[in-house]
Design a protein around this motif. Structure first.
Motif, mmCIF file in Angstrom:
data_model
loop_
_atom_site.group_PDB
_atom_site.id
_atom_site.type_symbol
_atom_site.label_atom_id
_atom_site.label_comp_id
_atom_site.label_asym_id
_atom_site.label_seq_id
_atom_site.Cartn_x
_atom_site.Cartn_y
_atom_site.Cartn_z
ATOM 1 N N GLU A 142 0.820 -1.215 0.000
ATOM 2 C CA GLU A 142 0.000 0.000 0.000
ATOM 3 C C GLU A 142 0.853 1.263 0.000
ATOM 4 O O GLU A 142 0.423 2.301 -0.487
ATOM 5 N N ASN A 143 2.069 1.201 0.523
ATOM 6 C CA ASN A 143 2.967 2.359 0.550
ATOM 7 C C ASN A 143 3.890 2.427 -0.660
ATOM 8 O O ASN A 143 4.825 3.217 -0.673
ATOM 9 N N SER A 144 3.634 1.608 -1.668
ATOM 10 C CA SER A 144 4.546 1.505 -2.811
ATOM 11 C C SER A 144 4.003 2.122 -4.091
ATOM 12 O O SER A 144 4.485 1.829 -5.172
ATOM 13 N N ALA A 145 2.986 2.955 -3.976
ATOM 14 C CA ALA A 145 2.403 3.577 -5.171
ATOM 15 C C ALA A 145 3.417 4.508 -5.839
ATOM 16 O O ALA A 145 4.190 5.185 -5.172
ATOM 17 N N ILE A 146 3.402 4.497 -7.165
ATOM 18 C CA ILE A 146 4.214 5.421 -7.961
ATOM 19 C C ILE A 146 3.258 6.154 -8.891
ATOM 20 O O ILE A 146 2.500 5.515 -9.636
ATOM 21 N N ARG A 147 3.292 7.467 -8.846
ATOM 22 C CA ARG A 147 2.397 8.264 -9.682
ATOM 23 C C ARG A 147 2.590 7.909 -11.157
ATOM 24 O O ARG A 147 3.712 7.828 -11.646
ATOM 25 N N GLY A 148 1.470 7.679 -11.837
ATOM 26 C CA GLY A 148 1.504 7.358 -13.264
ATOM 27 C C GLY A 148 1.620 5.870 -13.561
ATOM 28 O O GLY A 148 1.681 5.478 -14.721
ATOM 29 N N TYR A 149 1.645 5.036 -12.499
ATOM 30 C CA TYR A 149 1.780 3.588 -12.672
ATOM 31 C C TYR A 149 0.728 2.856 -11.841
ATOM 32 O O TYR A 149 0.319 3.337 -10.779
ATOM 33 N N ASN A 150 0.328 1.689 -12.331
ATOM 34 C CA ASN A 150 -0.498 0.771 -11.553
ATOM 35 C C ASN A 150 0.390 -0.389 -11.118
ATOM 36 O O ASN A 150 1.259 -0.832 -11.871
ATOM 37 N N LEU A 151 0.148 -0.895 -9.915
ATOM 38 C CA LEU A 151 0.962 -1.953 -9.332
ATOM 39 C C LEU A 151 0.180 -3.254 -9.295
ATOM 40 O O LEU A 151 -0.964 -3.288 -8.840
ATOM 41 N N CYS A 160 -1.263 4.424 -18.712
ATOM 42 C CA CYS A 160 -1.901 4.568 -20.028
ATOM 43 C C CYS A 160 -2.023 3.236 -20.774
ATOM 44 O O CYS A 160 -2.688 3.158 -21.803
ATOM 45 N N ILE A 161 -1.410 2.188 -20.263
ATOM 46 C CA ILE A 161 -1.475 0.866 -20.885
ATOM 47 C C ILE A 161 -2.659 0.114 -20.294
ATOM 48 O O ILE A 161 -2.851 0.081 -19.079
ATOM 49 N N ILE A 162 -3.456 -0.494 -21.160
ATOM 50 C CA ILE A 162 -4.621 -1.269 -20.717
ATOM 51 C C ILE A 162 -4.132 -2.634 -20.240
ATOM 52 O O ILE A 162 -3.415 -3.333 -20.965
ATOM 53 N N VAL A 163 -4.527 -3.016 -19.025
ATOM 54 C CA VAL A 163 -4.035 -4.236 -18.392
ATOM 55 C C VAL A 163 -5.204 -5.111 -17.951
ATOM 56 O O VAL A 163 -6.174 -4.617 -17.374
ATOM 57 N N LYS A 164 -5.075 -6.396 -18.224
ATOM 58 C CA LYS A 164 -6.005 -7.390 -17.688
ATOM 59 C C LYS A 164 -5.164 -8.400 -16.905
ATOM 60 O O LYS A 164 -4.200 -8.959 -17.441
ATOM 61 N N VAL A 165 -5.503 -8.621 -15.636
ATOM 62 C CA VAL A 165 -4.796 -9.621 -14.837
ATOM 63 C C VAL A 165 -5.286 -10.991 -15.292
ATOM 64 O O VAL A 165 -6.483 -11.286 -15.241
ATOM 65 N N LEU A 166 -4.346 -11.816 -15.752
ATOM 66 C CA LEU A 166 -4.690 -13.164 -16.216
ATOM 67 C C LEU A 166 -4.592 -14.196 -15.099
ATOM 68 O O LEU A 166 -5.400 -15.106 -15.020
ATOM 69 N N LEU A 219 -0.049 -10.896 -16.876
ATOM 70 C CA LEU A 219 -0.913 -9.804 -17.318
ATOM 71 C C LEU A 219 -1.036 -9.825 -18.836
ATOM 72 O O LEU A 219 -0.105 -10.246 -19.533
ATOM 73 N N LEU A 220 -2.149 -9.337 -19.346
ATOM 74 C CA LEU A 220 -2.322 -9.111 -20.775
ATOM 75 C C LEU A 220 -2.319 -7.606 -20.983
ATOM 76 O O LEU A 220 -3.112 -6.888 -20.368
ATOM 77 N N LEU A 221 -1.416 -7.123 -21.828
ATOM 78 C CA LEU A 221 -1.284 -5.691 -22.080
ATOM 79 C C LEU A 221 -1.792 -5.332 -23.465
ATOM 80 O O LEU A 221 -1.528 -6.032 -24.440
ATOM 81 N N SER A 222 -2.497 -4.224 -23.527
ATOM 82 C CA SER A 222 -2.929 -3.640 -24.801
ATOM 83 C C SER A 222 -2.445 -2.197 -24.817
ATOM 84 O O SER A 222 -2.652 -1.454 -23.855
ATOM 85 N N TYR A 223 -1.820 -1.833 -25.915
ATOM 86 C CA TYR A 223 -1.201 -0.521 -26.026
ATOM 87 C C TYR A 223 -1.290 -0.122 -27.491
ATOM 88 O O TYR A 223 -1.094 -0.966 -28.374
ATOM 89 N N PRO A 224 -1.587 1.150 -27.801
ATOM 90 C CA PRO A 224 -1.696 1.541 -29.211
ATOM 91 C C PRO A 224 -0.445 1.177 -30.020
ATOM 92 O O PRO A 224 0.670 1.306 -29.531
ATOM 93 N N LYS A 225 -0.669 0.706 -31.230
ATOM 94 C CA LYS A 225 0.408 0.370 -32.173
ATOM 95 C C LYS A 225 1.364 -0.688 -31.627
ATOM 96 O O LYS A 225 2.553 -0.658 -31.890
#
Length: 185
Positions: A47-56, A76-82, A95-101
């Protein structure tokens, strides 16, 4: 194709003195993905490991010190936990990542404790990757982690992947490895 950038480190415990490390090196290397093994996260530390601009995303050992894996993904990257897997022989998150291009990517972070059975951990990797690849047929693979001398030659051939680390990562051994089928990029 634009591929996201990645950074990997084996933390060997993100204790109170080292907890700021990911917060410092993530922006410095401007990575889209940050892979950590042997985090030793507790719920409070996580809970104390958050970084702005990132999901953990984490897979932590329960009721035991040691092990654990984490992946920071730029928000900004779309993430699905598999899958999250925690057992005495393996800590892993997929994880499954979706990112433009970018092709869809299955990314995994893996930790195998050195004193546990290599064959069961290798079997877990093979079964999990087969299952995930059958559900996400055109996805690319990026697997990062501390394999602690698990032999990966046959595994790589089986899935048409390559090991990227060709230098010693601890002492005179390659324990940490990056395994991928993205070598054509």
């Amino acid at each position: 194709h634009h591929l996201p950038s990645a950074y990997y480190t084996n933390c060997r415990s993100l204790n109170d003195q080292k907890l700021d490390d990911p917060k410092q090196y993530t922006p410095r290397y401007d990575s889209d993905m940050v892979f950590l093994t042997e985090t030793w996260f507790t719920k409070a530390r996580e809970e104390n490991s958050a970084i702005r601009g990132y999901n953990l995303y984490t897979a932590n050992r329960q009721n035991r010190i040691g092990g654990g894996v984490a992946i920071y993904i730029r928000s900004c990257i779309i993430v699905k936990v598999l899958e999250r897997h925690m057992s005495p022989t393996v800590s892993a998150i997929w994880l499954l990542l979706s990112y433009p291009k970018m092709p869809k990517m299955i990314v995994g972070c893996f930790y195998h404790p050195p004193s546990t059975d290599k064959s069961s951990s290798l079997r877990y990797l093979e079964e999990t990757l087969c299952k995930l690849m059958s559900k996400h047929k055109n996805a690319k693979i990026l697997l990062v982690g501390d394999f602690n001398r698990i032999p990966l030659d046959f595994f790589c051939k089986q899935f048409n992947m390559k090991c990227c680390v060709d230098f010693c990562t601890r002492g005179n051994a390659i324990l940490d490895q990056i395994v991928t089928d993205l070598y054509q990029y």
